[in-house]
Design a protein around this motif. Structure first.
Motif, short mmCIF file in Angstrom:
data_model
loop_
_atom_site.label_atom_id
_atom_site.label_comp_id
_atom_site.label_asym_id
_atom_site.label_seq_id
_atom_site.Cartn_x
_atom_site.Cartn_y
_atom_site.Cartn_z
N GLU A 32 0.82 -1.22 0.00
CA GLU A 32 0.00 0.00 0.00
C GLU A 32 0.85 1.27 0.00
O GLU A 32 0.50 2.25 -0.63
CB GLU A 32 -0.92 0.01 1.22
CG GLU A 32 -1.86 1.20 1.24
CD GLU A 32 -2.80 1.17 2.42
OE1 GLU A 32 -2.93 2.19 3.11
OE2 GLU A 32 -3.41 0.10 2.65
N HIS A 33 1.98 1.23 0.69
CA HIS A 33 2.85 2.40 0.78
C HIS A 33 3.88 2.47 -0.35
O HIS A 33 4.74 3.33 -0.35
CB HIS A 33 3.55 2.44 2.14
CG HIS A 33 2.60 2.73 3.26
ND1 HIS A 33 2.08 1.76 4.05
CD2 HIS A 33 2.05 3.90 3.68
CE1 HIS A 33 1.26 2.29 4.94
NE2 HIS A 33 1.21 3.60 4.72
N GLY A 34 3.78 1.56 -1.31
CA GLY A 34 4.64 1.61 -2.48
C GLY A 34 6.09 1.20 -2.25
O GLY A 34 6.94 1.46 -3.10
N ASP A 37 6.79 -2.82 -5.28
CA ASP A 37 5.91 -2.79 -6.45
C ASP A 37 5.97 -4.17 -7.11
O ASP A 37 6.50 -5.12 -6.55
CB ASP A 37 6.31 -1.68 -7.41
CG ASP A 37 7.75 -1.78 -7.89
OD1 ASP A 37 8.40 -2.85 -7.71
OD2 ASP A 37 8.26 -0.80 -8.46
#
Length: 87
Positions: A32-34, A37
Motif C-alpha cells: 500500500e505504501h509503495g 511494487d
C-alpha cells in the motif's frame, strides 16, 4: 516470528536503504505504501526461493502474503511446513 529479522534486513537493504531495520514495523503495509511494487515483488519471491529453498511454483502466491514483514514471515513458515510434509 521466526524469519522476521532476515526479512526486515532484506526489505531495508533492497527497498528502504535509509531506514534502520529496527524501525520497519512488522505490520507496515509494504504494498500500500509503495515500498514493494510488482518488480519488487519478484525480487522478494526470488530471495525467498534462494534463501529458504521454497519452490514458489508449488505454493499459492497471493499479494496478501507479501503485504508486510509479518505476512512474509507467515508465508515462509507455511511454505516451509508444506515442503516438510511433502518430503
Amino acid at each position: 516470528m521466526q524469519y522476521a529479522r532476515a526479512i526486515r534486513e532484506f526489505v531495508v537493504e533492497e527497498f528502504l536503504p535509509d531506514v534502520p531495520p529496527a524501525e520497519l514495523e512488522y505490520e507496515y503495509d509494504l504494498l500500500e505504501h509503495g515500498v514493494i511494487d510488482s518488480l519488487g515483488l519478484l525480487k522478494v519471491i526470488v530471495w525467498i526461493e534462494d534463501r529458504y529453498g521454497i519452490d514458489t511454483e508449488k505454493v499459492d502466491l497471493r499479494p496478501e502474503s507479501f503485504r508486510s514483514v509479518a505476512a512474509i514471515d507467515a508465508f515462509i513458515t507455511h511454505a516451509s511446513q508444506q515442503r516438510t510434509k511433502s518430503a
